[in-house]
Motif scaffolding. Sequence first.
Motif, mmCIF file in Angstrom:
data_model
loop_
_atom_site.group_PDB
_atom_site.id
_atom_site.type_symbol
_atom_site.label_atom_id
_atom_site.label_comp_id
_atom_site.label_asym_id
_atom_site.label_seq_id
_atom_site.Cartn_x
_atom_site.Cartn_y
_atom_site.Cartn_z
ATOM 1 N N ILE A 137 0.840 -1.129 -0.041
ATOM 2 C CA ILE A 137 -0.119 0.171 -0.074
ATOM 3 C C ILE A 137 0.676 1.338 0.094
ATOM 4 C CG2 ILE A 137 -1.879 1.438 1.286
ATOM 5 C CD1 ILE A 137 -2.890 -1.270 2.356
ATOM 6 N N LEU A 138 0.604 2.197 -0.971
ATOM 7 C CA LEU A 138 1.330 3.388 -0.999
ATOM 8 C C LEU A 138 0.817 4.657 -0.536
ATOM 9 C CD1 LEU A 138 2.673 3.031 -4.827
ATOM 10 C CD2 LEU A 138 4.046 2.928 -2.736
ATOM 11 N N ASP A 139 -0.707 4.537 -0.526
ATOM 12 C CA ASP A 139 -1.454 5.692 -0.073
ATOM 13 C C ASP A 139 -2.955 5.084 -0.155
ATOM 14 O OD1 ASP A 139 -1.989 7.905 0.675
ATOM 15 O OD2 ASP A 139 -2.020 8.989 -1.255
ATOM 16 N N ILE A 140 -3.690 5.673 1.092
ATOM 17 C CA ILE A 140 -5.048 5.511 1.213
ATOM 18 C C ILE A 140 -5.918 6.833 0.746
ATOM 19 C CG2 ILE A 140 -7.038 4.723 2.558
ATOM 20 C CD1 ILE A 140 -5.537 2.502 2.530
ATOM 21 N N THR A 141 -6.743 6.783 -0.086
ATOM 22 C CA THR A 141 -7.495 7.964 -0.402
ATOM 23 C C THR A 141 -8.793 7.560 -0.330
ATOM 24 O OG1 THR A 141 -7.229 7.728 -2.564
ATOM 25 C CG2 THR A 141 -5.687 9.161 -1.708
ATOM 26 N N VAL A 154 -23.349 2.503 6.079
ATOM 27 C CA VAL A 154 -22.286 1.369 6.632
ATOM 28 C C VAL A 154 -21.525 1.070 5.302
ATOM 29 C CG1 VAL A 154 -21.686 -1.108 7.284
ATOM 30 C CG2 VAL A 154 -23.601 0.376 8.410
ATOM 31 N N VAL A 155 -20.304 1.126 5.447
ATOM 32 C CA VAL A 155 -19.240 0.917 4.330
ATOM 33 C C VAL A 155 -18.608 -0.457 4.272
ATOM 34 C CG1 VAL A 155 -17.397 1.753 2.924
ATOM 35 C CG2 VAL A 155 -19.125 3.369 3.761
ATOM 36 N N ILE A 156 -18.728 -1.241 3.196
ATOM 37 C CA ILE A 156 -17.976 -2.473 3.111
ATOM 38 C C ILE A 156 -16.828 -2.379 2.167
ATOM 39 C CG2 ILE A 156 -18.598 -5.072 3.105
ATOM 40 C CD1 ILE A 156 -20.416 -3.775 4.647
ATOM 41 N N VAL A 157 -15.685 -2.734 2.570
ATOM 42 C CA VAL A 157 -14.853 -2.475 1.669
ATOM 43 C C VAL A 157 -14.118 -4.017 1.442
ATOM 44 C CG1 VAL A 157 -12.442 -1.717 1.144
ATOM 45 C CG2 VAL A 157 -14.132 -0.288 2.463
ATOM 46 N N ALA A 158 -13.972 -4.405 0.248
ATOM 47 C CA ALA A 158 -13.193 -5.656 -0.107
ATOM 48 C C ALA A 158 -11.674 -5.460 0.080
ATOM 49 C CB ALA A 158 -13.443 -6.001 -1.918
ATOM 50 N N GLY A 159 -11.523 -6.512 0.969
ATOM 51 C CA GLY A 159 -10.096 -6.695 1.506
ATOM 52 C C GLY A 159 -9.011 -7.127 0.506
ATOM 53 N N PHE A 160 -7.879 -7.097 0.878
ATOM 54 C CA PHE A 160 -6.667 -7.832 0.170
ATOM 55 C C PHE A 160 -6.277 -7.263 -1.329
ATOM 56 C CE2 PHE A 160 -6.712 -12.068 -2.477
ATOM 57 C CZ PHE A 160 -5.465 -12.255 -2.277
ATOM 58 N N THR A 180 -4.170 -5.966 6.653
ATOM 59 C CA THR A 180 -3.487 -4.880 6.354
ATOM 60 C C THR A 180 -4.321 -3.778 5.758
ATOM 61 O OG1 THR A 180 -1.736 -6.397 6.011
ATOM 62 C CG2 THR A 180 -1.756 -4.067 5.073
ATOM 63 N N THR A 181 -5.340 -4.354 4.847
ATOM 64 C CA THR A 181 -6.428 -3.282 4.494
ATOM 65 C C THR A 181 -7.180 -2.520 5.467
ATOM 66 O OG1 THR A 181 -6.846 -4.840 2.529
ATOM 67 C CG2 THR A 181 -8.331 -2.926 3.077
ATOM 68 N N ALA A 182 -7.558 -3.544 6.500
ATOM 69 C CA ALA A 182 -8.482 -2.857 7.570
ATOM 70 C C ALA A 182 -7.376 -1.764 8.341
ATOM 71 C CB ALA A 182 -8.556 -4.026 8.426
ATOM 72 N N CYS A 240 0.084 -6.089 8.334
ATOM 73 C CA CYS A 240 -0.805 -5.354 9.110
ATOM 74 C C CYS A 240 -0.180 -4.927 10.605
ATOM 75 C CB CYS A 240 -2.033 -6.192 9.397
ATOM 76 S SG CYS A 240 -2.528 -6.413 11.090
ATOM 77 N N VAL A 241 0.504 -5.572 11.104
ATOM 78 C CA VAL A 241 1.316 -5.203 12.272
ATOM 79 C C VAL A 241 2.157 -4.263 12.126
ATOM 80 C CG1 VAL A 241 2.227 -6.254 14.452
ATOM 81 C CG2 VAL A 241 0.913 -7.995 13.078
#
Length: 453
Positions: A137-141, A154-160, A180-182, A240-241
């Motif tokens: 992951i470089l950035d989250i926008t 409620v927002v559901i995001v597809a992980g991975f 890691t997405t979470a 993720c850690v």
Amino acid sequence: MVNNDTSFQSTPLAHSCAKDRELVTNRIVAKFGGSSVADAESIKRVAARIAQAQRSGKQVVIVISAMGDTTDDLMDLALQVSPQPRPRELDMLLTTGERQSAALLAMALNDLGVEALSYTGSQAGVITTNTHGDARILDITPRRVAESLEEGMVVIVAGFQGVSYDTKDVTTLGRGASDTTAVALASALGAEVCEIYTDVDGVFTADPRIAKGARKIDEITYEEMLEMAANGAKVLHLRCVEYARRENVAIHVRSSFTDKPGTIVRGSIEDGDLTAAEEQRMEQVLISGIAHDRSQSKITVQGVPDQIGKAARIFSLIAKNNINIDMIVQNISEVSTGATDITFTLPSEDTERAMSALKDAQEEIGFTGLLFDEQVGKISVIGVGMRSNPGVTAKFFEALADNEINIQMISTSEIRISVVVDIDQLNDAVRVAHSAFDLDADTEAIVYAGTGR
Ligand code: ADP
Ligand code: ASP
Ligand code: MG
């Protein structure tokens, strides 16, 4: 039946963890793993839990994994069609698993009268490198996610999954990477804690599928969790850690099948996050956990001329092929031949590539032979307490010896000792080490679901 009373409650600890980030109070990011949404009934069960959280006035973002073993099944299918599928197409295929579960969960929520929207990783603004199968992951926008939250969805995001910054292609972040997405979304959205819902009650002192006496750990530092995850404890994805530690996000690992509090991952042994009392308490616990890993193999390069530059040549070849090695052992050289053996471990899936690169360079490097062994496993004993206790290695090795378990390789860090053993003895090694360090609980650890695949 699930009692939701304490679901999604933030922990008081989270406040001290999130001190450097700007928090949006009342915002929750929670991830549900594949075994928690294995079938239609489970999806409805999870939806009911989420609905309750939303009705209590929280803004809720859910990161979802593919149902059950869907990702493995898609991978098997790809290999039946093509023995070496192109990574881009494999990512196109594998990302559908999380899209299915995200859409299904949104439908289940809608039926409960909750406005919910599902987003792919790309739609949620997960921007990555272009390394298919292992993108970073470089950035989250998360602009769309934040807008939907403000609208009460409620927002559901597809992980991975994400989208490559360069190529604009869909990417995946590595097996197990919905975690890691979470954490990345929790950080970007200012959630005070990232909840990881899974099929066990938290992080245990060993894999509860193997050590029935494993104990749930109430709290663990980032460093210890990093060592656990890096050495095979797949309850949390390693990156993720790493992400949580860097961004100061507390993680709460817990069961989606009960409302019991789980394990809090927070605090560093290095940056003075811990009070003196906390440090002391941790150091009194000699060992926090035992991790195991059956995904590695061992290669031995025989008869390597004992000359400057030979080891460098071998490992630069391996590095050029983008292969990560773990442990290395070099024997002392034979007086008669002036040659030595070098043994190292690497991910099993990379063995063929490494062997062929080395074979091609045999003449040039001048070694006499190559051996590989896939029948190995690694067991690691991890704990901050070992920093101040010299007896840990002896205790660990004696426990293995008393049970006729041969040690093939050894490596250590400040808070970890790892050994390679025969794969058939790995489970026994975990159990005897667990007992030797007095980690066994009186009651049996519960595994609620999942196939352990
Ligand atoms: P999910 O589908 O929720 O992501 P995973 O299968 O990735 O779940 O991770 C949960 C599993 O991790 C557990 O079922 C357990 O078998 C395994 N595991 C390995 N080591 C540990 C540990 N130390 N503590 C808890 N679970 C562990
Ligand atoms: N579905 C993906 C996997 O099985 C990602 C995840 O579950 O975290 O690896
Ligand atoms: Mg997982």
